[in-house]
Design a protein around this motif. Structure first.
Motif, mmCIF file in Angstrom:
data_model
loop_
_atom_site.group_PDB
_atom_site.id
_atom_site.type_symbol
_atom_site.label_atom_id
_atom_site.label_comp_id
_atom_site.label_asym_id
_atom_site.label_seq_id
_atom_site.Cartn_x
_atom_site.Cartn_y
_atom_site.Cartn_z
ATOM 1 N N TYR A 226 57.358 38.186 36.138
ATOM 2 C CA TYR A 226 56.453 37.718 37.176
ATOM 3 C C TYR A 226 55.402 38.795 37.429
ATOM 4 O O TYR A 226 55.555 39.943 37.011
ATOM 5 N N GLY A 227 54.319 38.428 38.105
ATOM 6 C CA GLY A 227 53.283 39.394 38.406
ATOM 7 C C GLY A 227 52.025 38.728 38.916
ATOM 8 O O GLY A 227 51.949 37.504 39.034
ATOM 9 N N ASP A 228 51.024 39.540 39.224
ATOM 10 C CA ASP A 228 49.739 38.998 39.679
ATOM 11 C C ASP A 228 49.044 38.234 38.561
ATOM 12 O O ASP A 228 48.302 37.298 38.797
ATOM 13 N N GLY A 229 49.273 38.671 37.326
ATOM 14 C CA GLY A 229 48.713 38.004 36.156
ATOM 15 C C GLY A 229 49.822 37.436 35.298
ATOM 16 O O GLY A 229 51.003 37.763 35.478
ATOM 17 N N GLY A 230 49.452 36.564 34.370
ATOM 18 C CA GLY A 230 50.451 35.972 33.502
ATOM 19 C C GLY A 230 49.824 35.233 32.346
ATOM 20 O O GLY A 230 48.607 35.211 32.191
ATOM 21 N N SER A 231 50.663 34.625 31.527
ATOM 22 C CA SER A 231 50.191 33.946 30.321
ATOM 23 C C SER A 231 49.761 32.520 30.644
ATOM 24 O O SER A 231 50.077 31.973 31.698
ATOM 25 N N CYS A 232 49.037 31.916 29.692
ATOM 26 C CA CYS A 232 48.563 30.550 29.855
ATOM 27 C C CYS A 232 48.563 29.897 28.478
ATOM 28 O O CYS A 232 48.976 30.511 27.478
ATOM 29 N N GLU A 233 48.099 28.661 28.382
ATOM 30 C CA GLU A 233 48.062 27.953 27.108
ATOM 31 C C GLU A 233 47.269 28.751 26.072
ATOM 32 O O GLU A 233 46.171 29.216 26.331
ATOM 33 N N GLY A 234 47.863 28.928 24.892
ATOM 34 C CA GLY A 234 47.233 29.729 23.846
ATOM 35 C C GLY A 234 47.798 31.127 23.742
ATOM 36 O O GLY A 234 47.545 31.841 22.766
ATOM 37 N N ASP A 235 48.579 31.539 24.754
ATOM 38 C CA ASP A 235 49.216 32.860 24.728
ATOM 39 C C ASP A 235 50.631 32.802 24.163
ATOM 40 O O ASP A 235 51.234 33.850 23.898
ATOM 41 N N SER A 236 51.176 31.591 23.984
ATOM 42 C CA SER A 236 52.514 31.444 23.412
ATOM 43 C C SER A 236 52.626 32.203 22.100
ATOM 44 O O SER A 236 51.682 32.259 21.314
ATOM 45 N N GLY A 237 53.790 32.773 21.866
ATOM 46 C CA GLY A 237 54.020 33.488 20.618
ATOM 47 C C GLY A 237 53.693 34.960 20.671
ATOM 48 O O GLY A 237 54.119 35.732 19.806
ATOM 49 N N GLY A 238 52.934 35.372 21.675
ATOM 50 C CA GLY A 238 52.592 36.785 21.810
ATOM 51 C C GLY A 238 53.786 37.592 22.305
ATOM 52 O O GLY A 238 54.778 37.033 22.792
ATOM 53 N N PRO A 239 53.711 38.911 22.213
ATOM 54 C CA PRO A 239 54.859 39.743 22.578
ATOM 55 C C PRO A 239 54.868 40.176 24.041
ATOM 56 O O PRO A 239 53.821 40.398 24.648
ATOM 57 N N LEU A 240 56.071 40.274 24.590
ATOM 58 C CA LEU A 240 56.287 40.992 25.836
ATOM 59 C C LEU A 240 56.631 42.419 25.428
ATOM 60 O O LEU A 240 57.638 42.640 24.752
ATOM 61 N N VAL A 241 55.791 43.359 25.809
ATOM 62 C CA VAL A 241 55.931 44.741 25.340
ATOM 63 C C VAL A 241 56.396 45.637 26.481
ATOM 64 O O VAL A 241 55.756 45.695 27.542
ATOM 65 N N CYS A 242 57.508 46.317 26.265
ATOM 66 C CA CYS A 242 58.036 47.288 27.225
ATOM 67 C C CYS A 242 58.047 48.643 26.530
ATOM 68 O O CYS A 242 58.740 48.811 25.523
ATOM 69 N N GLY A 243 57.267 49.580 27.060
ATOM 70 C CA GLY A 243 57.088 50.854 26.364
ATOM 71 C C GLY A 243 56.298 50.609 25.093
ATOM 72 O O GLY A 243 55.187 50.084 25.131
ATOM 73 N N ASP A 244 56.884 50.954 23.960
ATOM 74 C CA ASP A 244 56.222 50.708 22.670
ATOM 75 C C ASP A 244 57.022 49.726 21.819
ATOM 76 O O ASP A 244 56.929 49.725 20.590
ATOM 77 N N THR A 245 57.816 48.858 22.475
ATOM 78 C CA THR A 245 58.690 47.927 21.769
ATOM 79 C C THR A 245 58.435 46.491 22.233
ATOM 80 O O THR A 245 58.285 46.236 23.425
ATOM 81 N N ALA A 246 58.387 45.575 21.283
ATOM 82 C CA ALA A 246 58.277 44.152 21.609
ATOM 83 C C ALA A 246 59.662 43.645 21.976
ATOM 84 O O ALA A 246 60.566 43.623 21.141
ATOM 85 N N ILE A 247 59.812 43.227 23.227
ATOM 86 C CA ILE A 247 61.105 42.830 23.767
ATOM 87 C C ILE A 247 61.286 41.311 23.767
ATOM 88 O O ILE A 247 62.383 40.793 23.595
#
Length: 255
Positions: A196-217
């Motif tokens: 959650y957050g002030d910003g977030g993903s929308c249509e067309g962002d599917s498939g992208g990575p959630l990155v924590c530090g330097d790792t795709a989680i």
């Protein structure tokens, strides 16, 4: 006299009004990424039009969301891009598609929303094209961790898509809280995670990575079908660590 005072007030407020208008842009309420600061980002395209995000995890393998292929049985991928309108990126055809066995038997739910794209040949890595690490073993990221997402998706619900790569920070949500929001039929803590957050993903962002530090989680999977960055229904990501054996197996089979 009142007219003069009103004009003075309006002039003093203009910088703040302009700032407010500019903040409401991005992945949703995000910011433009520094060009090529995320060299692992991939644009998954149908007929040379962006449909989903993705990310490079080896010199020949892209990860994206399984549902991205639903309306696009044949895709190409663009690497090294920031502005999708420019031609300084590299396009690859996909040699083979890898779908998790769970997804094959459950095409209409959210399970195993992860998909592997084996490219036609090895990618020539450089400053603009690099792969990102994925978890070495199964495990959860601590709730409250601040991570980030990026993409070329819509700037707002039913709005315009961004040609420039946008990004925003998000916070990992407690699994129990996410399950209470979505229900057990839609959310599986063993396979998914929420942010959650002030910003977030929308249509067309599917498939992208959630990155924590330097790792795709995680892999951007789904959210509120009616409202991007919904305050009621948190965004859900496929948990990459749940699929490490499968990922290692298909990467190991790349010649």
């Amino acid at each position: 006299m009142m007219t003069i005072i009103s004009l003075i007030l309006l002039v003093s407020l203009l910088p703040h009004l302009t700032f407010t208008a500019r903040v409401n842009v991005g992945i949703v309420n995000g910011r433009e990424a520094k060009p090529h600061s995320r060299p692992y980002m991939v644009s998954v395209q149908k007929d040379k039009e962006h449909i989903c995000g993705g990310f490079l995890i080896s010199d020949r393998f892209v990860m994206t969301a399984a549902h991205c292929r639903k309306n696009a049985p044949v895709v190409t991928v663009v690497l090294g891009a920031h502005d999708l309108r420019k031609e300084n990126s590299v396009r690859f055809t996909v040699d083979s598609y890898h779908q998790h066995p769970i997804r094959q038997s459950n095409l209409f739910n959210n399970d195993a929303d992860v998909f592997g794209l084996q490219l036609e040949k090895n990618v020539q890595l450089n400053n603009n094209i690099k792969w990102i690490s994925i978890p070495a073993e199964e495990g959860d990221i601590e709730a409250g961790s601040v991570c980030s997402i990026a993409g070329w998706g819509l700037l707002e619900t039913k709005g315009k898509r961004s040609d420039h790569l946008m990004e925003t920070n998000v916070t990992v949500m407690n699994n129990k809280k996410c399950e209470s929001k979505w229900g057990k039929e839609d959310f599986s803590a063993s396979q998914m995670m929420c942010v959650y957050g002030d910003g977030g993903s929308c249509e067309g962002d599917s498939g992208g990575p959630l990155v924590c530090g330097d790792t795709a989680i995680g892999v951007t999977s789904f959210g509120d079908p009616d409202l991007c960055n919904s305050p009621e229904l948190p965004e859900v990501y496929t948990k990459i660590s749940a699929y490490i054996p499968w990922i290692k197996n298909i990467i190991g089979n790349v010649n």
